[in-house]
Design a protein around this motif. Structure first.
Motif, PDB file in Angstrom:
ATOM      1  N   TYR A  31     118.951  55.387  63.824  1.00  0.00           N
ATOM      2  CA  TYR A  31     119.295  54.065  63.307  1.00  0.00           C
ATOM      3  C   TYR A  31     117.996  53.291  63.074  1.00  0.00           C
ATOM      4  CZ  TYR A  31     118.510  52.669  68.157  1.00  0.00           C
ATOM      5  OH  TYR A  31     117.950  52.481  69.394  1.00  0.00           O
ATOM      6  N   LEU A  32     118.105  52.218  62.308  1.00  0.00           N
ATOM      7  CA  LEU A  32     116.961  51.363  62.046  1.00  0.00           C
ATOM      8  C   LEU A  32     117.025  50.118  62.916  1.00  0.00           C
ATOM      9  CD1 LEU A  32     117.086  51.356  58.131  1.00  0.00           C
ATOM     10  CD2 LEU A  32     115.578  52.738  59.563  1.00  0.00           C
ATOM     11  N   THR A  33     115.901  49.744  63.484  1.00  0.00           N
ATOM     12  CA  THR A  33     115.772  48.445  64.130  1.00  0.00           C
ATOM     13  C   THR A  33     115.295  47.463  63.055  1.00  0.00           C
ATOM     14  OG1 THR A  33     113.451  48.798  64.671  1.00  0.00           O
ATOM     15  CG2 THR A  33     115.095  49.529  66.313  1.00  0.00           C
ATOM     16  N   LYS A  34     115.187  46.195  63.391  1.00  0.00           N
ATOM     17  CA  LYS A  34     114.677  45.219  62.425  1.00  0.00           C
ATOM     18  C   LYS A  34     113.254  45.587  62.008  1.00  0.00           C
ATOM     19  CE  LYS A  34     113.982  40.913  63.648  1.00  0.00           C
ATOM     20  NZ  LYS A  34     114.147  39.467  63.915  1.00  0.00           N
ATOM     21  N   GLY A  35     112.461  46.050  62.960  1.00  0.00           N
ATOM     22  CA  GLY A  35     111.095  46.476  62.643  1.00  0.00           C
ATOM     23  C   GLY A  35     111.076  47.657  61.688  1.00  0.00           C
ATOM     24  N   ASP A  36     111.956  48.626  61.942  1.00  0.00           N
ATOM     25  CA  ASP A  36     112.054  49.789  61.050  1.00  0.00           C
ATOM     26  C   ASP A  36     112.476  49.348  59.654  1.00  0.00           C
ATOM     27  OD1 ASP A  36     111.590  51.515  63.266  1.00  0.00           O
ATOM     28  OD2 ASP A  36     113.748  51.717  63.647  1.00  0.00           O
ATOM     29  N   LEU A  37     113.458  48.451  59.601  1.00  0.00           N
ATOM     30  CA  LEU A  37     113.957  47.960  58.319  1.00  0.00           C
ATOM     31  C   LEU A  37     112.854  47.235  57.565  1.00  0.00           C
ATOM     32  CD1 LEU A  37     116.365  47.580  56.383  1.00  0.00           C
ATOM     33  CD2 LEU A  37     116.881  45.468  57.618  1.00  0.00           C
ATOM     34  N   ARG A  38     112.064  46.443  58.282  1.00  0.00           N
ATOM     35  CA  ARG A  38     110.950  45.725  57.650  1.00  0.00           C
ATOM     36  C   ARG A  38     109.949  46.711  57.041  1.00  0.00           C
ATOM     37  NH1 ARG A  38     109.598  40.810  57.702  1.00  0.00           N
ATOM     38  NH2 ARG A  38     110.836  40.253  59.516  1.00  0.00           N
ATOM     39  N   VAL A  39     109.583  47.742  57.798  1.00  0.00           N
ATOM     40  CA  VAL A  39     108.627  48.732  57.294  1.00  0.00           C
ATOM     41  C   VAL A  39     109.216  49.464  56.091  1.00  0.00           C
ATOM     42  CG1 VAL A  39     107.381  50.860  57.860  1.00  0.00           C
ATOM     43  CG2 VAL A  39     107.470  48.994  59.519  1.00  0.00           C
ATOM     44  N   LEU A  40     110.479  49.853  56.166  1.00  0.00           N
ATOM     45  CA  LEU A  40     111.142  50.521  55.043  1.00  0.00           C
ATOM     46  C   LEU A  40     111.102  49.626  53.803  1.00  0.00           C
ATOM     47  CD1 LEU A  40     114.430  52.500  55.025  1.00  0.00           C
ATOM     48  CD2 LEU A  40     114.086  50.707  53.365  1.00  0.00           C
ATOM     49  N   MET A  41     111.467  48.356  53.959  1.00  0.00           N
ATOM     50  CA  MET A  41     111.483  47.437  52.825  1.00  0.00           C
ATOM     51  C   MET A  41     110.074  47.225  52.263  1.00  0.00           C
ATOM     52  SD  MET A  41     114.668  46.525  52.295  1.00  0.00           S
ATOM     53  CE  MET A  41     114.513  45.074  51.269  1.00  0.00           C
ATOM     54  N   GLU A  42     109.087  47.093  53.137  1.00  0.00           N
ATOM     55  CA  GLU A  42     107.707  46.880  52.690  1.00  0.00           C
ATOM     56  C   GLU A  42     107.166  48.088  51.944  1.00  0.00           C
ATOM     57  OE1 GLU A  42     105.757  45.865  56.348  1.00  0.00           O
ATOM     58  OE2 GLU A  42     106.332  43.738  56.215  1.00  0.00           O
ATOM     59  N   LYS A  43     107.506  49.287  52.398  1.00  0.00           N
ATOM     60  CA  LYS A  43     106.969  50.502  51.785  1.00  0.00           C
ATOM     61  C   LYS A  43     107.779  50.966  50.573  1.00  0.00           C
ATOM     62  CE  LYS A  43     104.463  52.248  55.664  1.00  0.00           C
ATOM     63  NZ  LYS A  43     103.085  52.261  55.395  1.00  0.00           N
ATOM     64  N   GLU A  44     109.091  50.835  50.639  1.00  0.00           N
ATOM     65  CA  GLU A  44     109.935  51.398  49.592  1.00  0.00           C
ATOM     66  C   GLU A  44     110.417  50.376  48.554  1.00  0.00           C
ATOM     67  OE1 GLU A  44     110.173  54.628  49.319  1.00  0.00           O
ATOM     68  OE2 GLU A  44     109.090  54.909  51.216  1.00  0.00           O
ATOM     69  N   PHE A  45     110.388  49.083  48.902  1.00  0.00           N
ATOM     70  CA  PHE A  45     110.827  48.032  47.975  1.00  0.00           C
ATOM     71  C   PHE A  45     109.811  46.887  47.936  1.00  0.00           C
ATOM     72  CE2 PHE A  45     114.760  49.948  49.699  1.00  0.00           C
ATOM     73  CZ  PHE A  45     115.317  50.407  48.520  1.00  0.00           C
ATOM     74  N   PRO A  46     108.514  47.194  47.739  1.00  0.00           N
ATOM     75  CA  PRO A  46     107.504  46.131  47.808  1.00  0.00           C
ATOM     76  C   PRO A  46     107.706  45.053  46.740  1.00  0.00           C
ATOM     77  CG  PRO A  46     106.534  48.125  46.909  1.00  0.00           C
ATOM     78  CD  PRO A  46     107.916  48.478  47.398  1.00  0.00           C
TER      79      PRO A  46
END
Length: 96
Positions: A25-40
């Motif tokens: 599962y994703l935590t908020k931190g994981d989600l932030r990194v995913l969004m920053e890297k994959e949806f900049p």
């Protein structure tokens, strides 16, 4: 040989597990990194609290965890928004 759609599905699953890790599962931190890297490009034009708002929307159990299904719904929602923008842009381009 896999179809384009099968490759897209595989990519979505791989990306989720890349950021979720072994916990599944994703935590908020994981989600932030995913969004920053994959949806900049998406985050560039958003409120600084956008990831917090997205996390609140996706974390329906309020347990700080976002599973694959919720993450997939985010990607679908972003795809719909991008498609809507594309259609509007194409209509405006045709009027010129």
């Amino acid at each position: 040989m896999p179809s384009q759609m099968e490759l897209v599905m595989e990519t979505i699953m791989i990306m989720f597990h890349k950021f979720a890790g072994d916990k599944g599962y994703l935590t908020k931190g994981d989600l932030r990194v995913l969004m920053e890297k994959e949806f900049p490009g998406f985050l560039e034009n958003q409120d600084p609290l956008a990831v917090d708002k997205i996390m609140n929307d996706l974390d329906q159990c309020q347990d700080g965890k976002v599973g694959f299904q919720s993450c997939f719904l985010l990607m679908v929602g972003l795809s719909i928004t991008c498609n809507d923008y594309f259609i509007i842009h194409m209509k405006q381009k045709g009027k010129k």
